[in-house]
Design an enzyme around this catalytic site. Structure first.
Site, PDB file in Angstrom:
ATOM      1  N   CYS A  81      39.452  52.400  38.558  1.00 50.24           N
ATOM      2  CA  CYS A  81      38.550  51.265  38.783  1.00 50.24           C
ATOM      3  C   CYS A  81      38.826  50.136  37.789  1.00 50.24           C
ATOM      4  O   CYS A  81      39.317  50.374  36.679  1.00 50.24           O
ATOM      5  CB  CYS A  81      37.095  51.714  38.634  1.00 50.24           C
ATOM      6  N   CYS A 162      38.104  49.553  43.225  1.00 48.28           N
ATOM      7  CA  CYS A 162      36.695  49.748  42.858  1.00 48.28           C
ATOM      8  C   CYS A 162      36.391  48.992  41.576  1.00 48.28           C
ATOM      9  O   CYS A 162      37.293  48.683  40.797  1.00 48.28           O
ATOM     10  CB  CYS A 162      36.386  51.238  42.698  1.00 48.28           C
TER      11      CYS A 162
END
Ligand code: N1C
Length: 261
Positions: A81, A162
């Protein structure tokens, strides 16, 4: 050599498959899985065979997403992420930057992007060989082996993103956000709003050149409304300093590059 066939045999307008494609792609796959990302357990020979089966013995203007589906599944791997960097029309600068700032990942830092970067490939329906003479240019047909590949790899990369996603765009062209680019037509629409909460745009301008568009221009405003419409927060910065310092390596005397600006 096989790169200069009689002109009469040139079927397509684009350049032919890269010489030694198999050796290059296999080598890159081993380099990636042994050195770049050694935790990754992948069968490179199987990946090569699956890649080849997507387009070999097929009309290079009729490649479908189904053709590449087995490869996409085989080559998929997780992405951390907050590290994704997308780009459009800033290929060189974006990759120079990620090489220095090791905290960002572009598609070329994933197995699929790493293996195919800068290469050309296609086959034809009447043989099980690669076509080394010519391949369709994307203007000749959109569903050619490379275009379909980049579209699918880009979509998978966007879907996997993400946290915060960064995007480097080119403010020295009239439309930094082009809705027909892969970024504008594929990636923007496949970020998952449940996972991605913020898109940070960096609009970069050629050092010493005339800026053509910026964060306040209509092109970026269009992008902002698409992103906010998808419930992802949006921010934009012109000439992010860390990236500008990369441009300054080649232009140290430009005013924007002086220490006391
Ligand atoms: O069409 P673009 O840019 O907006 O595509 C860039 C966008 C990036 O964020 C990447 O994640 O899509 C991904 N991507 C690549 O990583 C890539 N590497 C090489 C898309 N295309 C890529 N290429 C080749 O550059 C490919 O042949 C494609 O057609 C061009 C697109 O470059 P662009 O127009 O500057």
């Amino acid at each position: 050599g096989r790169r200069d066939p009689p002109a009469v045999l040139l079927q397509w307008k684009g350049r032919g498959s890269t010489d030694n494609l198999k050796e290059i792609m296999l080598g890159r796959c081993f380099t990636y899985t042994e050195m770049v990302n050694p935790e990754l357990r992948k069968d490179c020979l199987k990946i090569w065979e699956t890649f080849k089966n997507a387009f070999i013995s097929k009309n290079p203007c009729n490649i479908t997403e189904q053709d590449y589906q087995p490869l996409m599944e085989l080559a998929a791997h997780p992405i951390l992420c907050n590290k994704t960097l997308l780009w459009s029309k800033t290929n060189e600068l974006a990759h120079k930057y990620t090489k220095v700032q090791g905290n960002f990942l572009t598609l070329e830092d994933t197995l699929l992007g790493y293996m195919a970067d800068g290469l050309t490939w296609c086959g034809n329906p009447s043989s099980s060989e690669m076509n080394y003479q010519s391949c369709p240019h994307w203007r000749e047909c959109a569903n050619n082996p490379s275009s379909v590949y980049w579209k699918m790899a880009s979509r998978a990369f966007a879907e996997a993103a993400c946290g915060v996603v960064h995007v480097m765009l080119n403010g020295s062209i009239s439309q930094p956000f082009g809705n027909s680019s892969i970024f504008g037509s594929v990636e923007v629409h496949h970020l998952n709003p449940k996972k991605v909460h913020l898109m940070k745009i960096w609009v970069m301008h050629n050092i010493g050149g005339q800026p053509s568009d910026s964060c306040s221009g209509s092109s970026i405003k269009e992008l902002k409304s698409i992103i906010e419409g998808r419930n992802i927060a949006f921010s934009c910065e012109d000439d992010h300093r860390a990236v500008q310092l990369i441009q300054c390596v080649g232009n140290p005397e430009e005013p924007a590059c002086r220490v006391c600006r």
